[in-house]
Design a protein around this motif. Structure first.
Motif, short mmCIF file in Angstrom:
data_model
loop_
_atom_site.label_atom_id
_atom_site.label_comp_id
_atom_site.label_asym_id
_atom_site.label_seq_id
_atom_site.Cartn_x
_atom_site.Cartn_y
_atom_site.Cartn_z
N UNK A 137 -3.59 63.65 -40.88
CA UNK A 137 -2.14 63.80 -41.04
C UNK A 137 -1.55 62.47 -41.52
N UNK A 138 -1.96 61.41 -40.86
CA UNK A 138 -1.44 60.08 -41.20
C UNK A 138 -1.79 59.71 -42.64
N UNK A 139 -3.02 59.99 -43.03
CA UNK A 139 -3.50 59.67 -44.38
C UNK A 139 -2.69 60.44 -45.43
N UNK A 140 -2.49 61.73 -45.15
CA UNK A 140 -1.73 62.55 -46.11
C UNK A 140 -0.28 62.09 -46.19
N UNK A 141 0.30 61.74 -45.06
CA UNK A 141 1.68 61.23 -45.07
C UNK A 141 1.77 59.92 -45.84
N UNK A 142 0.80 59.05 -45.59
CA UNK A 142 0.79 57.76 -46.30
C UNK A 142 0.72 57.96 -47.81
N UNK A 143 0.19 59.09 -48.24
CA UNK A 143 0.08 59.35 -49.68
C UNK A 143 1.22 60.22 -50.20
N UNK A 144 2.26 60.30 -49.42
CA UNK A 144 3.50 60.91 -49.91
C UNK A 144 3.59 62.42 -49.85
N UNK A 145 2.66 63.06 -49.15
CA UNK A 145 2.70 64.53 -49.12
C UNK A 145 3.58 65.06 -47.99
N UNK A 146 4.14 66.23 -48.20
CA UNK A 146 4.76 66.97 -47.10
C UNK A 146 3.57 67.56 -46.33
N UNK A 147 3.54 67.35 -45.03
CA UNK A 147 2.33 67.74 -44.27
C UNK A 147 2.64 68.84 -43.25
N UNK A 148 1.85 69.91 -43.37
CA UNK A 148 1.83 70.93 -42.32
C UNK A 148 0.58 70.66 -41.50
N UNK A 149 0.73 70.55 -40.19
CA UNK A 149 -0.49 70.46 -39.39
C UNK A 149 -0.72 71.82 -38.74
N UNK A 150 -1.88 72.39 -39.01
CA UNK A 150 -2.17 73.70 -38.44
C UNK A 150 -3.30 73.64 -37.42
N UNK A 151 -3.02 74.17 -36.23
CA UNK A 151 -4.07 74.32 -35.22
C UNK A 151 -4.70 75.69 -35.44
N UNK A 152 -5.91 75.68 -35.99
CA UNK A 152 -6.59 76.95 -36.21
C UNK A 152 -6.96 77.54 -34.84
N UNK A 153 -6.86 78.84 -34.72
CA UNK A 153 -7.12 79.54 -33.45
C UNK A 153 -6.20 79.03 -32.34
#
Ligand code: HCA
Length: 394
Positions: A137-153
């Motif tokens: 999540x942190x890496x994706x945010x650092x690269x400017x993306x809108x981030x959805x975090x999904x807990x599978x199951x």
């Protein structure tokens, strides 16, 4: 759209105003349905049509899966649609990099969190999984993306652990958290409770991603929305893993009828359904809500007679609203009134007695077989006996 306030129960129960957006996952979870593969040009076509309908987010694929997948996601991003384009990513940086290469706006970083999945699939401890998820999540945010975090199951995950994880994801600046009912175990009541409780813990928007294993995906998604979930996941025709996902067409019509949501162009739903049926090779059941061929078909004499006088007697809403058409079927249940209407439209002006005789013939012909078509009806009218009506294939 016809006046739905005719439903007295709706008025009594009241429906809350919803603040929602639609994320359609046909191109990703839909394509995970066994046997379904969309060609890149088909993916682009579907994406453009979803955009025309006004879908807010399109999950375009899982870029790390293959070169072709990655290039299709990139091409969809290049279409410059109004919808935000999202991609799926495991909780590993390489997946985020693949999505970044495509130019997506948003990413769905997921990791399984139930004991079952941790033990038998990921072979990881829960803290290890949480670490991977948060780092990604942190890496994706650092690269400017809108981030959805999904807990599978998520729906089979220890609830206290799940809430802590969502809270952590929020602290790591995820923009959304997603509740994935990965094997469709929820019902509307449990979903409502779950989302209400999660809302007490996190302030960022919640996504509902429901599967239809018990036939409750739509009801569960709406229950989640009533409890405050914002992003609702769908697929066209409900295609997806096993019994599929929440169907887009059912969702949009229900949002309109029950909650007055007017943001989407419903008139394109039938065409999109046919397109996805043909691209996916997955036939839509005749009796499928909204887009099935029977959704606006009438055969029984009583029903047809009433519908011809006032369609609302047996139609909740007009077929044109979803770009479909009404069909009057000629079969063993067809009454004289319907036959008169049909034959007049075919250019025959039969006397009452002739219509009754024709109705008898139609009954005899279709009793043990199937409804007859207009050409067969014409031959009956012209007195051409010995209709050869063969059984349709299985
Ligand atoms: C999968 C992952 C997912 C993720 C859902 C989401 C699920 O199993 O393929 O984006 O929230 O159903 O858990 O589709």
């Amino acid at each position: 759209m016809q006046d739905y306030s005719e439903n007295q129960f709706l008025a009594i129960a009241g429906t809350p105003p919803l603040d929602i957006e639609i994320c359609d996952v046909t191109l990703r979870d839909g394509e995970q349905m066994p046997g379904v593969v969309f060609r890149p040009d088909e993916k682009l076509d579907i994406a453009m049509r979803l955009d025309e309908i006004g879908v807010d987010v399109i999950e375009a694929g899982f870029p790390v899966v293959s070169k072709a997948e990655k290039s299709a996601v990139r091409e969809i991003c290049n279409l410059d649609l109004n919808a935000k384009i999202s991609a799926l990513s495991r909780s590993v940086k390489a997946d985020v990099d693949a999505a970044l290469d495509c130019g997506v706006d948003m990413i769905s970083v997921f990791i399984a969190t139930s004991e079952l999945h941790l033990k038998y699939k990921l072979h990881m401890s829960c803290p290890e999984a949480i670490r991977c998820a948060l780092d990604t999540v942190e890496y994706a945010k650092d690269h400017g993306l809108i981030v959805r975090f999904s807990a599978e199951d998520a729906t089979r995950t220890d609830f206290e652990t799940l809430k802590k994880l969502y809270k952590k994801a929020e602290e790591y600046h995820a923009d959304y958290i997603s509740v994935a009912d990965t094997v469709g175990i929820m019902n509307p009541r449990t979903t409502y409770y779950m989302i209400s409780e999660i809302k007490k813990v996190v302030k960022i928007p919640i996504c509902m991603h429901c599967h239809d294993d018990l036939g409750m995906a739509l009801a569960n998604t709406l229950a989640g929305a009533e409890a405050g979930a914002k992003q609702l996941h769908t697929t066209v025709n409900g295609i997806g893993e096993r019994s599929g996902n929440t169907p887009l067409e059912e969702m949009l019509v229900t949002l309109k009828l029950h909650y007055g949501v007017d943001a989407y162009d419903l008139t394109r739903l039938k065409d999109l359904s046919k397109l996805v049926e043909s691209y996916s090779g997955v036939s839509v059941a005749r009796n499928k809500a909204v887009v099935g061929v029977n959704a606006f078909a009438h055969e029984s004499g009583i029903h047809v007679a009433a519908v011809l006088e006032e369609p609302r007697t047996y139609e909740l809403y007009s077929p044109e609203i979803v770009g479909a058409a009404r069909h009057i079927i000629i079969g063993k249940h067809t009454g004289a009134k319907a036959l008169k209407y049909i034959t007049e439209r075919m250019g025959y002006h039969l006397k009452e007695r002739e219509v009754c005789e024709l109705a008898e013939k139609v009954k005899m012909c279709s009793e043990f077989k199937r409804p007859i078509n207009c050409e067969e009806l014409r031959r009956l009218i012209l007195g051409m006996e010995n209709l050869e009506i063969s059984y349709p294939g299985p």
